[in-house]
Design an enzyme around this catalytic site. Structure first.
Site, PDB file in Angstrom:
ATOM      1  N   SER A 136      -6.686   9.549   7.811  1.00  0.00           N
ATOM      2  CA  SER A 136      -6.705   9.252   9.032  1.00  0.00           C
ATOM      3  C   SER A 136      -6.621  10.366  10.194  1.00  0.00           C
ATOM      4  O   SER A 136      -7.407  10.541  10.978  1.00  0.00           O
ATOM      5  CB  SER A 136      -5.860   8.329   9.717  1.00  0.00           C
ATOM      6  OG  SER A 136      -4.249   8.790   9.430  1.00  0.00           O
ATOM      7  N   CYS A 177      -7.253   0.195   6.089  1.00  0.00           N
ATOM      8  CA  CYS A 177      -6.380   1.569   5.623  1.00  0.00           C
ATOM      9  C   CYS A 177      -6.302   2.630   6.792  1.00  0.00           C
ATOM     10  O   CYS A 177      -5.981   2.291   7.823  1.00  0.00           O
ATOM     11  CB  CYS A 177      -6.383   1.920   4.393  1.00  0.00           C
ATOM     12  SG  CYS A 177      -4.986   2.542   3.684  1.00  0.00           S
ATOM     13  N   HIS A 187      -7.164  -2.109   0.582  1.00  0.00           N
ATOM     14  CA  HIS A 187      -8.505  -1.767   0.284  1.00  0.00           C
ATOM     15  C   HIS A 187      -9.374  -3.077  -0.352  1.00  0.00           C
ATOM     16  O   HIS A 187      -9.346  -3.224  -1.457  1.00  0.00           O
ATOM     17  CB  HIS A 187      -8.716  -0.884  -0.724  1.00  0.00           C
ATOM     18  CG  HIS A 187      -8.382   0.521  -0.195  1.00  0.00           C
ATOM     19  ND1 HIS A 187      -9.368   1.311   0.311  1.00  0.00           N
ATOM     20  CD2 HIS A 187      -6.965   1.111   0.011  1.00  0.00           C
ATOM     21  CE1 HIS A 187      -8.679   2.419   0.864  1.00  0.00           C
ATOM     22  NE2 HIS A 187      -7.255   2.442   0.475  1.00  0.00           N
ATOM     23  N   GLU A 208     -12.549  -3.367  -0.633  1.00  0.00           N
ATOM     24  CA  GLU A 208     -13.895  -2.984  -1.178  1.00  0.00           C
ATOM     25  C   GLU A 208     -13.554  -2.766  -2.853  1.00  0.00           C
ATOM     26  O   GLU A 208     -14.495  -2.264  -3.382  1.00  0.00           O
ATOM     27  CB  GLU A 208     -14.205  -1.854  -0.365  1.00  0.00           C
ATOM     28  CG  GLU A 208     -13.686  -0.603  -0.676  1.00  0.00           C
ATOM     29  CD  GLU A 208     -12.368  -0.461   0.103  1.00  0.00           C
ATOM     30  OE1 GLU A 208     -11.883  -1.464   0.518  1.00  0.00           O
ATOM     31  OE2 GLU A 208     -11.769   0.579   0.041  1.00  0.00           O
ATOM     32  N   ILE A 248      -3.160   1.642  -1.389  1.00  0.00           N
ATOM     33  CA  ILE A 248      -3.106   3.105  -1.668  1.00  0.00           C
ATOM     34  C   ILE A 248      -2.740   3.948  -0.627  1.00  0.00           C
ATOM     35  O   ILE A 248      -3.304   4.080   0.403  1.00  0.00           O
ATOM     36  CB  ILE A 248      -4.847   3.475  -1.951  1.00  0.00           C
ATOM     37  CG1 ILE A 248      -5.226   2.648  -2.820  1.00  0.00           C
ATOM     38  CG2 ILE A 248      -4.578   4.998  -2.506  1.00  0.00           C
ATOM     39  CD1 ILE A 248      -6.949   2.738  -3.449  1.00  0.00           C
TER      40      ILE A 248
HETATM   41  N1  GLN Z   1      -2.621   7.573   4.016  1.00  0.00           N
HETATM   42  C1  GLN Z   1      -3.834   7.728   4.639  1.00  0.00           C
HETATM   43  C2  GLN Z   1      -3.618   7.922   5.991  1.00  0.00           C
HETATM   44  O1  GLN Z   1      -2.676   7.983   6.628  1.00  0.00           O
HETATM   45  C3  GLN Z   1      -4.402   6.224   4.427  1.00  0.00           C
HETATM   46  C4  GLN Z   1      -4.865   5.964   2.955  1.00  0.00           C
HETATM   47  C5  GLN Z   1      -6.007   5.176   2.539  1.00  0.00           C
HETATM   48  O2  GLN Z   1      -6.689   4.911   3.474  1.00  0.00           O
HETATM   49  N2  GLN Z   1      -5.940   4.719   1.500  1.00  0.00           N
HETATM   50  O3  GLN Z   1      -4.485   8.407   6.598  1.00  0.00           O
END
Ligand code: GLN
Length: 205
Positions: free
Chosen positions: A48, A78, A176, A178, A140
């Site tokens: 992110s 996510c 996720h 997808e 994830i």
């Molecule tokens: N840990 C990631 C973040 O903080 C997000 C993980 C993901 O999109 N699978 O951006």
């Protein structure tokens, strides 16, 4: 319908495949011109801080916000949910910040603590139109929604934590959708896009 996938980084091709599998046309969105062609936008999982910085660097943050305020459906998965959040726990990183949620990054632990689970999603796994039965969700290094404002509808929780929520034209999930074969969450989002486009058509007359 054309459904965009923000294409800077992350799970772009998986979302493009899922959009195609719902019978819609995926569009890689990296610029304002491609953004204007789509009826909805998916913000994929990834990282992110990286995606937020790229949004600002390429000047796509303000145009996406404008389209969200216009009513265009947006689906943050996510990292995408982190970008939508008004507040990110302990962080001032760049974001769209349009959705009334407080999100905590990496809330389930490190990458090695990633997991998958079956879950119930209100309005999807209990709706015969989508097909009754649990949804396999892949987490994830996922965030969770610590707090949701009064106009946010909580659609799924895991261990008492909010992991999928909707506020009007904005859908945000921790996991996720997808990654598996199950297209129901993408179909639900495509339904939001369809409603938006038909209302737009009515307004034009
Ligand atoms: N840990 C990631 C973040 O903080 C997000 C993980 C993901 O999109 N699978 O951006």
């Amino acid at each position: 319908m054309k459904i965009g996938v923000l294409s800077y980084q992350g799970d772009v091709s998986e979302h493009m495949d899922a959009v195609r599998a719902t019978g819609n046309e995926p569009v890689a969105v990296k610029s304002v011109s491609s953004l204007q062609t789509v009826g909805g936008l998916i913000l994929p999982g990834g990282e992110s801080t990286c995606q937020g910085k790229l949004l600002v660097r390429f000047g796509l943050d303000e145009p996406i916000r404008a389209r969200i305020y216009e009513g265009m459906p947006v689906f943050g998965t996510c990292t995408g949910a982190i970008l939508l959040a008004k507040e990110i726990e302990g962080s001032s990183q760049p974001r769209l910040g349009t959705m009334d949620i407080l999100i905590a990054r990496n809330a389930f632990g490190a990458q090695v603590d990633s997991f998958e689970t079956d879950m119930h999603i209100k309005g999807i796994t209990d709706d015969p139109n989508y097909g009754i039965g649990p949804f396999r969700a892949f987490f994830i290094r996922a965030p969770l929604i610590r707090h949701a404002g009064p106009h946010v509808d909580v659609m799924a929780t895991y261990d008492g934590n909010i992991v999928l929520a909707r506020q009007g034209n904005m859908l945000a999930c921790s996991f996720h959708p997808e990654m598996g074969e199950d297209l129901r969450v993408h179909m639900y989002f495509a339904g939001m896009v369809e409603d938006f486009l038909s209302k737009k058509k009515e307004a034009v007359g």
